[in-house]
Design a protein around this motif. Structure first.
Motif, PDB file in Angstrom:
ATOM      1  N   ASN A  73       0.733  -1.209  -0.080  1.00  0.00           N
ATOM      2  CA  ASN A  73      -0.129  -0.307  -0.031  1.00  0.00           C
ATOM      3  C   ASN A  73       0.879   1.133   0.071  1.00  0.00           C
ATOM      4  O   ASN A  73       0.710   2.322  -0.683  1.00  0.00           O
ATOM      5  N   SER A  74       1.770   1.133   0.696  1.00  0.00           N
ATOM      6  CA  SER A  74       2.615   2.194   0.727  1.00  0.00           C
ATOM      7  C   SER A  74       3.588   2.540  -0.517  1.00  0.00           C
ATOM      8  O   SER A  74       3.559   3.822  -0.983  1.00  0.00           O
ATOM      9  N   TYR A 139      -8.035   4.672  -1.010  1.00  0.00           N
ATOM     10  CA  TYR A 139      -6.822   4.909  -1.619  1.00  0.00           C
ATOM     11  C   TYR A 139      -6.773   6.613  -2.097  1.00  0.00           C
ATOM     12  O   TYR A 139      -5.852   7.204  -1.901  1.00  0.00           O
ATOM     13  N   SER A 140      -7.847   7.066  -2.625  1.00  0.00           N
ATOM     14  CA  SER A 140      -8.127   8.162  -3.072  1.00  0.00           C
ATOM     15  C   SER A 140      -7.993   9.367  -1.944  1.00  0.00           C
ATOM     16  O   SER A 140      -7.220  10.359  -2.280  1.00  0.00           O
ATOM     17  N   ILE A 216      -7.840   6.725   7.326  1.00  0.00           N
ATOM     18  CA  ILE A 216      -7.962   5.128   6.906  1.00  0.00           C
ATOM     19  C   ILE A 216      -8.224   4.345   8.350  1.00  0.00           C
ATOM     20  O   ILE A 216      -7.657   4.576   9.232  1.00  0.00           O
ATOM     21  N   THR A 217      -9.344   3.543   7.942  1.00  0.00           N
ATOM     22  CA  THR A 217      -9.604   2.840   9.334  1.00  0.00           C
ATOM     23  C   THR A 217      -9.514   1.223   9.247  1.00  0.00           C
ATOM     24  O   THR A 217      -9.700   0.338  10.043  1.00  0.00           O
ATOM     25  N   LYS A 221      -6.155  -1.436   4.173  1.00  0.00           N
ATOM     26  CA  LYS A 221      -5.681  -0.114   3.426  1.00  0.00           C
ATOM     27  C   LYS A 221      -4.815   0.704   4.002  1.00  0.00           C
ATOM     28  O   LYS A 221      -4.312   1.771   3.379  1.00  0.00           O
ATOM     29  N   MET A 222      -4.416   0.209   5.124  1.00  0.00           N
ATOM     30  CA  MET A 222      -3.316   0.980   6.017  1.00  0.00           C
ATOM     31  C   MET A 222      -2.069   1.035   5.101  1.00  0.00           C
ATOM     32  O   MET A 222      -1.485  -0.076   4.458  1.00  0.00           O
ATOM     33  N   THR A 223      -1.179   2.374   5.466  1.00  0.00           N
ATOM     34  CA  THR A 223       0.201   2.074   5.021  1.00  0.00           C
ATOM     35  C   THR A 223       0.975   1.753   6.168  1.00  0.00           C
ATOM     36  O   THR A 223       0.505   1.428   7.326  1.00  0.00           O
TER      37      THR A 223
END
Length: 274
Positions: A73-74, A139-140, A216-217, A221-223
């Motif tokens: 994701n990052s 992500y947006s 982000i929760t 989807k977390m970085t």
């Protein structure tokens, strides 16, 4: 006498630089050594180099959290953000550098003033905006707020201003339009500045924590900077596992810097931005 002063001045400069490098690298060595210590070990200076060392912290990190997904994701968000920043910054900087259109100076100072606004000051309106657009936890929400940054436009404009204007005048005589001049003249001559801006953007996006932490929760989807605090215990202070996670986070950044360090130095020296 002058040669003596010059030689000693060079020695003093190198000695001072070595001391600064040593001060910079000691924390990195500490992080690396602590990451290999057993969980719950005493971390006094005396115990830094004492065995036993183990990779159990790294095994714990990868087995108890989706670290590879967070790394992906990052990487994905940093790459997409970098591409958009380079495109928008180049398109915005070129007219300011080549053409002095009416109101360009005032508009440039307004954009420059954006550098003085800290990101924390716009967190609340930014959160409300993305909430109303139903873009939170996507992500947006991580990409859109940072693709149009004043620093990118100013950085490239400083470089574009130093390019020979005679090249553009000759291109205009040959019937070359604005976009062709940008593509055929400006961009090929600005590779070092573009590379430097791209690396700066990638690294700053990679380490961003506050806005991703708020917007982000979902765990998927977390970085990676947002995921690291999950390895901290609320009851026991144990640095070993978080340090292992920090090492994992730092490896991609160090690789990018080592590969592109020449472009970073060249881009900064050419633009004159310290």
């Amino acid at each position: 006498m002058g040669d003596f002063i010059e030689k000693n001045g060079i020695k003093i400069t190198y000695t001072f630089a070595f001391i600064l490098a040593l001060l910079w690298i000691i924390p990195l060595i500490w992080v690396l050594l602590v990451s290999f210590k057993a969980s719950g070990s005493l971390l006094s200076v005396i115990n830094w180099l004492k065995p036993p060392f183990s990779i159990e912290n790294y095994v714990h990190v990868f087995s108890n959290a989706p670290v590879l997904l967070w790394l992906w994701n990052s990487f994905l968000i940093s790459t997409i953000t970098t591409v958009f920043v380079l495109i928008l910054s180049g398109l915005a900087a070129f007219p300011f550098s080549l053409n002095r259109f009416p109101g360009s100076r005032i508009l440039f100072w307004i954009i420059l003033a954006g550098l003085m606004v800290p990101g924390e000051a716009i967190l609340v309106p930014l959160y409300i905006l993305f909430r109303d657009m139903n873009l939170l936890d996507t992500y947006s929400s991580l990409i859109l707020p940072v693709i149009a940054v004043p620093f990118g436009m100013i950085f490239l404009k400083q470089f574009f201003d130093g390019l020979p204007k005679e090249l553009y005048e000759a291109a205009k005589i040959d019937g070359c339009g604005m976009y062709r001049m940008l593509y055929l003249i400006t961009l090929p001559l600005s590779r070092s500045a573009i590379a430097a801006l791209g690396i700066f953007t990638f690294l700053s996006t990679w380490k961003e924590f506050l806005w991703p932490f708020i917007s982000i929760t979902s765990a998927d989807k977390m970085t990676i900077p947002v995921g690291i605090p999950f390895f901290n215990s609320g009851f026991v202070v144990d640095y070993t596992i978080p340090m292992a996670a920090n090492v994992i986070v730092s490896i991609p950044v160090l690789i990018v810097f080592l590969i592109f360090q020449k472009q970073i130095i060249k881009g900064i020296s050419f633009t004159g931005i310290k």
